[in-house]
Structures are given as C-alpha cells and as structure tokens.
Design a protein around this motif. Sequence first.
Motif, mmCIF file in Angstrom:
data_model
loop_
_atom_site.group_PDB
_atom_site.id
_atom_site.type_symbol
_atom_site.label_atom_id
_atom_site.label_comp_id
_atom_site.label_asym_id
_atom_site.label_seq_id
_atom_site.Cartn_x
_atom_site.Cartn_y
_atom_site.Cartn_z
ATOM 1 N N TYR A 63 0.782 -1.239 0.000
ATOM 2 C CA TYR A 63 0.000 0.000 0.000
ATOM 3 C C TYR A 63 0.815 1.292 0.000
ATOM 4 N N CYS A 64 2.038 1.269 0.482
ATOM 5 C CA CYS A 64 2.746 2.536 0.723
ATOM 6 C C CYS A 64 3.964 2.723 -0.177
ATOM 7 N N LEU A 112 9.430 9.561 4.876
ATOM 8 C CA LEU A 112 8.879 9.226 6.189
ATOM 9 C C LEU A 112 9.981 8.880 7.178
ATOM 10 N N ILE A 117 -6.852 -1.983 5.375
ATOM 11 C CA ILE A 117 -5.782 -2.285 6.323
ATOM 12 C C ILE A 117 -6.438 -2.464 7.690
ATOM 13 N N CYS A 143 4.372 5.205 -3.249
ATOM 14 C CA CYS A 143 4.462 6.651 -3.043
ATOM 15 C C CYS A 143 5.544 7.054 -2.030
ATOM 16 N N HIS A 144 5.908 6.141 -1.162
ATOM 17 C CA HIS A 144 6.967 6.409 -0.177
ATOM 18 C C HIS A 144 8.018 5.305 -0.322
ATOM 19 N N LEU A 172 8.096 10.273 13.320
ATOM 20 C CA LEU A 172 6.630 10.236 13.298
ATOM 21 C C LEU A 172 6.112 9.290 14.378
ATOM 22 N N MET A 219 7.597 0.373 10.077
ATOM 23 C CA MET A 219 8.068 1.712 9.713
ATOM 24 C C MET A 219 9.083 2.251 10.717
ATOM 25 N N GLN A 227 -2.895 9.514 9.680
ATOM 26 C CA GLN A 227 -2.649 9.827 8.271
ATOM 27 C C GLN A 227 -3.176 8.716 7.359
ATOM 28 N N VAL A 228 -2.909 7.466 7.754
ATOM 29 C CA VAL A 228 -3.315 6.326 6.932
ATOM 30 C C VAL A 228 -4.843 6.176 6.923
ATOM 31 N N GLY A 250 4.871 10.870 -2.419
ATOM 32 C CA GLY A 250 4.673 11.405 -1.064
ATOM 33 C C GLY A 250 6.000 11.818 -0.448
ATOM 34 N N PRO A 251 5.955 12.524 0.672
ATOM 35 C CA PRO A 251 7.196 12.959 1.327
ATOM 36 C C PRO A 251 7.927 11.801 1.989
ATOM 37 N N MET A 291 -2.891 14.370 -1.641
ATOM 38 C CA MET A 291 -2.788 13.319 -2.657
ATOM 39 C C MET A 291 -2.855 11.914 -2.058
ATOM 40 N N MET A 292 -2.684 11.833 -0.756
ATOM 41 C CA MET A 292 -2.636 10.497 -0.150
ATOM 42 C C MET A 292 -4.038 9.984 0.148
ATOM 43 N N MET A 318 -4.612 12.463 3.193
ATOM 44 C CA MET A 318 -4.439 13.921 3.190
ATOM 45 C C MET A 318 -3.909 14.327 1.831
ATOM 46 N N LYS A 356 11.911 11.863 9.873
ATOM 47 C CA LYS A 356 11.308 12.524 11.027
ATOM 48 C C LYS A 356 10.742 11.486 11.982
#
Length: 117
Positions: free
Chosen positions: A49-50, A65, A94, A53-54, A70, A106, A78-79, A62-63, A85-86, A83, A68
């Motif tokens: 799923y991620c 991850l 999930i 984009c990440h 998180l 993560m 967030q998931v 996406g930015p 485009m995500m 937010m 930082k």
Amino acid sequence: MKTTYAILILCCLLFVIACGTAKRGTPHYASVATTKEAVAKGEVVYNIYCQKCHPGGATGVGPALNNKPLPGTAIRFQVRHGMGMMPAFKEDVISDEEMDNLIAYMKVLRKAKDKTK
Ligand code: HEC
C-alpha cells in the motif's frame, strides 16, 4: 492467636509463591519474537500500500517518512484519513492488526536508515 499466625504465614507463602511465579512465568524472548513477526508482516503491508508513493520510506510521490520521528498515532491518523494526494485506507483495506504491524515495520525501517547515514 494460633490462627492469626497461621493466616499470617499463609499470606506470606502466597505472596512468595505469587511473586515467584510472576518472575518465572515471564518469557524474556517473547516480545522480541512477536516484534519480529509484526515487522515482517508490516513490511508486506507497506510494500502493497505505501511503497509506490513512499519508496523505502524515502521521497516519492509522497514525502519522506524516515527523516522525522513520526509517532505511531500520527501514522495511524494519516493512513486512516489520508491527506492531499494520499488516499485514506480504512479498516476494510488495512485492519487494525495490520496497522500495528505496519507501524512496527516503519519504526524499524527508520532506525535502519538512520544507521546508514
Ligand atoms: C498515492 C500515493 C500515496 C500512497 C499510496 C501513500 N501515501 Fe502517504 N503520503 C502521500 C502524500 C502525497 C503525502 C503528503 C500529504 C499532504 O501532506 O498533503 C503523504 C503523507 C504521508 C504521511 C505524513 C508525512 C509527514 O511528513 O507528516 C505519512 C505518515 C504517510 N503518508 C504514510 C503512508 C503510509 C503508511 C502509507 C501506506 C499505508 C501511505 N502513506 C500511502 C502519498 C501517498
């Protein structure tokens, strides 16, 4: 008087037995094993799923991850809500258990990338 002593001794015995069992009953390796399993399962969820984009937790659509600290709750929010485009990923996509695994993965991913810096 005798009964009082008997009760007192019984209480002491129970206390000792209870404490002893608690210590011996705690498997010290269990949490590590569970974490590893969670991380492995989380990696699968992430790749499905991620990853697109990440990629590897780095910048893609996406930015990044990994750069930082998180907190789990922020990732979860967030998931679940998405937010910009995500897209949002609800429980039918999930599950809560998969989400826990995903977050465990993560965090490991972030630490692993930190070491290569
Ligand atoms: C279609 C592309 C796409 C997919 C798939 C995707 N993301 Fe994102 N993600 C984004 C974008 C774009 C943002 C930035 C959103 C914004 O702030 O407008 C983002 C932001 C985030 C953030 C916040 C980052 C920050 O700097 O605060 C987290 C955490 C995150 N994504 C985790 C995930 C996880 C976990 C998955 C897999 C379940 C996932 N994303 C799947 C595109 C995506």
